[in-house]
Design an enzyme around this catalytic site. Structure first.
Site, PDB file in Angstrom:
ATOM      1  N   ARG A   1       0.832  -1.215   0.000  1.00  0.00           N
ATOM      2  CA  ARG A   1       0.000   0.000   0.000  1.00  0.00           C
ATOM      3  C   ARG A   1       0.864   1.261   0.000  1.00  0.00           C
ATOM      4  O   ARG A   1       0.567   2.225  -0.707  1.00  0.00           O
ATOM      5  CB  ARG A   1      -0.935   0.019   1.211  1.00  0.00           C
ATOM      6  CG  ARG A   1      -2.039  -1.018   1.128  1.00  0.00           C
ATOM      7  CD  ARG A   1      -2.860  -1.046   2.393  1.00  0.00           C
ATOM      8  NE  ARG A   1      -1.988  -1.429   3.498  1.00  0.00           N
ATOM      9  CZ  ARG A   1      -2.218  -1.135   4.774  1.00  0.00           C
ATOM     10  NH1 ARG A   1      -3.284  -0.444   5.119  1.00  0.00           N
ATOM     11  NH2 ARG A   1      -1.375  -1.515   5.709  1.00  0.00           N
TER      12      ARG A   1
ATOM     13  N   ASN B   1      -6.246  -2.484   2.334  1.00  0.00           N
ATOM     14  CA  ASN B   1      -6.318  -3.942   2.356  1.00  0.00           C
ATOM     15  C   ASN B   1      -7.776  -4.375   2.461  1.00  0.00           C
ATOM     16  O   ASN B   1      -8.593  -3.674   3.066  1.00  0.00           O
ATOM     17  CB  ASN B   1      -5.553  -4.510   3.558  1.00  0.00           C
ATOM     18  CG  ASN B   1      -4.056  -4.422   3.403  1.00  0.00           C
ATOM     19  OD1 ASN B   1      -3.539  -4.300   2.301  1.00  0.00           O
ATOM     20  ND2 ASN B   1      -3.341  -4.488   4.503  1.00  0.00           N
TER      21      ASN B   1
END
Length: 90
Positions: free
Chosen positions: A18, A36
């Site tokens: 990320r 996520n």
């Protein structure tokens, strides 16, 4: 201006994917979010012009992060939203 929903499959959680994605987006001027998902995938909304989005998708397909491994990406266009930046959400 386009906005894409991108689902990334593979080894993409717990490996800094990320934050790598956020760095790529910030470098390219892409706005949106990354988070996520409970199924082990990463969800991205990315907004920008078509050329930049194409380059962004290519960059996340082959991350420079040695721990991440992308096996599949699903991309679909969604309505444009108002984003101030590109952020990691939870």
């Amino acid at each position: 201006m386009k906005n894409y929903k991108i689902i990334v499959f593979g080894t993409v959680q717990g490996v800094g994917f990320r934050y790598t994605t956020k760095a790529i987006a910030n470098n390219m001027g892409i706005k949106g979010i990354v988070r996520n998902q409970s199924d082990g995938t990463v969800y991205i909304e990315a907004q920008g012009n078509s050329l930049l989005l194409s380059q962004f998708i290519s960059s996340i397909k082959a991350p420079k992060n040695p721990f991440a491994k992308v096996t599949k990406i699903e991309v679909s266009e969604i309505p444009v939203k108002t984003y101030n930046d590109f952020s990691v959400t939870y």
